[in-house]
Enzyme design. Structure first.
Site, mmCIF file in Angstrom:
data_model
loop_
_atom_site.group_PDB
_atom_site.id
_atom_site.type_symbol
_atom_site.label_atom_id
_atom_site.label_comp_id
_atom_site.label_asym_id
_atom_site.label_seq_id
_atom_site.Cartn_x
_atom_site.Cartn_y
_atom_site.Cartn_z
ATOM 1 N N TYR A 57 0.828 -1.200 0.000
ATOM 2 C CA TYR A 57 0.000 0.000 0.000
ATOM 3 C C TYR A 57 0.867 1.257 0.000
ATOM 4 C CZ TYR A 57 -4.146 -2.865 1.084
ATOM 5 O OH TYR A 57 -5.174 -3.783 1.061
ATOM 6 N N LEU A 228 -17.721 -0.393 0.969
ATOM 7 C CA LEU A 228 -18.565 0.776 0.694
ATOM 8 C C LEU A 228 -18.740 1.022 -0.798
ATOM 9 C CD1 LEU A 228 -17.360 3.259 3.468
ATOM 10 C CD2 LEU A 228 -19.525 2.012 3.378
ATOM 11 N N GLY A 231 -18.261 4.384 -2.871
ATOM 12 C CA GLY A 231 -19.240 5.458 -2.837
ATOM 13 C C GLY A 231 -20.350 5.354 -3.863
ATOM 14 N N PHE A 233 -23.187 4.052 -3.922
ATOM 15 C CA PHE A 233 -24.567 4.210 -3.465
ATOM 16 C C PHE A 233 -24.707 5.275 -2.382
ATOM 17 C CE2 PHE A 233 -23.763 -0.216 -4.745
ATOM 18 C CZ PHE A 233 -24.600 -0.277 -5.854
ATOM 19 N N THR A 234 -23.655 6.051 -2.200
ATOM 20 C CA THR A 234 -23.684 7.087 -1.157
ATOM 21 C C THR A 234 -23.145 8.418 -1.681
ATOM 22 O OG1 THR A 234 -21.524 6.291 -0.360
ATOM 23 C CG2 THR A 234 -23.491 5.459 0.760
#
Length: 318
Positions: A57, A228, A231, A233-234
């Site tokens: 990462y 999530l 994003g 659906f948010t």
């Protein structure tokens, strides 16, 4: 340090992939450390105590800035579970990215992660991706050595099916405790596979059928990365179907006095496999929006869970 265990199924993990600045192989700075500290403190504030890393990462910078936060916060290490992964080698110049689960490579990568994280032990080490050239005996020997030396407490895998996990588990003296897969309302092949049996959709699915069931039977925690859905659906809808699904989720959130992010996470946690979502946002505000999914039973009925699935699916069940 006292021994730790992985969290109960269904709990939330904080994914640290967004920490450490850019993906360029450049040094991190004070701004990156401050951003990491803000994200970590927001996660702790809502009750998250397991932090998920990987050695790749941000080219190792995610682990490094996390180590800086640990060094600045006395007593923090004893309060948290640190999980990291190894097994992917990023592209480097003319050399393409490959997978590498040779025993000697695993041992070296663990030593490097320990230095970056500024700790003497990794609580959970995951094998990041299956390596077609890997020798299960070689892997097991390396993991057993790391465990006996006290460098790693527990082991898991990532992006693997049941048939890949079983031979490794048979060679280990300690149980595999986690399998991390991409699972979300957007990425639903893990769910669709179970209802596509004996239909024309089965061949196109591709998810290794039986993996969820195997993990449940073996007590292997299913961790959902990308929980999530970036994003989708948010606030980041790209299609009429996603907009319709987002409206349903927002409506349920308002009705239940919570956030759309929490509804998305409840949808995963409501599954009987007690899926443990990994949230990867670096935004403290968005981390706090997930508060309702920590230490709380998902408040979705059978019918509400199906309504969300069918809205995202866009077509009736078989």
């Amino acid at each position: 340090m006292t021994a730790k265990r992985t969290p109960e199924g269904g709990q939330l993990l904080y994914g640290c992939m967004g920490l450490g600045g850019t993906w360029a192989a450049e040094a991190y700075g004070a701004v990156d450390i401050a951003a990491a500290e803000a994200a970590v403190m927001a996660a702790l504030e809502i009750g998250i105590t397991t932090f998920d890393h990987a050695d790749i990462y941000r080219h190792g910078k995610a682990e490094s800035v996390f180590g800086e936060v640990l060094a600045r916060t006395p007593g923090l290490r004893e309060r948290i579970v640190i999980q990291t992964k190894c097994g992917i080698r990023l592209a480097d110049g003319a050399n393409p990215g490959i997978y590498d689960l040779r025993g000697q490579t695993i041992a070296r990568r663990v030593e490097e992660s320990l230095k970056r994280l500024r700790t003497d032990v990794i609580d959970v080490l995951l094998l990041h991706r299956p390596d077609p050239l890997a020798d299960p005996d070689d892997i097991a020997e390396a993991l057993t050595s790391l465990h006996r030396q006290g460098m790693v407490r527990r082991f898991g895998v990532s992006n693997m099916g049941a048939a890949q996990i079983a031979p490794l588990q048979a060679r280990l003296e300690v149980p595999i405790v986690a399998n991390q897969l991409e699972m979300s309302l957007q990425r639903r092949d893990w769910l669709e596979a179970g209802v596509a049996v004996n239909t024309s959709e089965a061949a196109a699915n591709g998810f290794p059928l039986g993996t969820l069931e195997f993990c449940r039977e073996q007590g292997i925690e299913l961790q959902a990365w990308g929980a999530l859905a970036q994003g989708r659906f948010t606030g980041r809808q790209d299609s009429p179907q996603e907009h319709a699904t987002a409206r349903l989720i927002a409506s349920l959130a308002e009705e239940k006095g919570t956030t759309p992010e929490t509804i998305l996470l409840w949808w995963l946690q409501r599954h009987p496999a007690r899926i443990a979502p990994v949230i990867g946002t670096a935004s403290p505000e968005r981390i706090r929006a997930c508060r309702g999914a920590v230490g709380r039973r998902p408040e979705l009925s059978h019918e509400e869970w199906y309504a969300i699935w069918l809205a995202a699916r866009g077509v009736p069940l078989p």
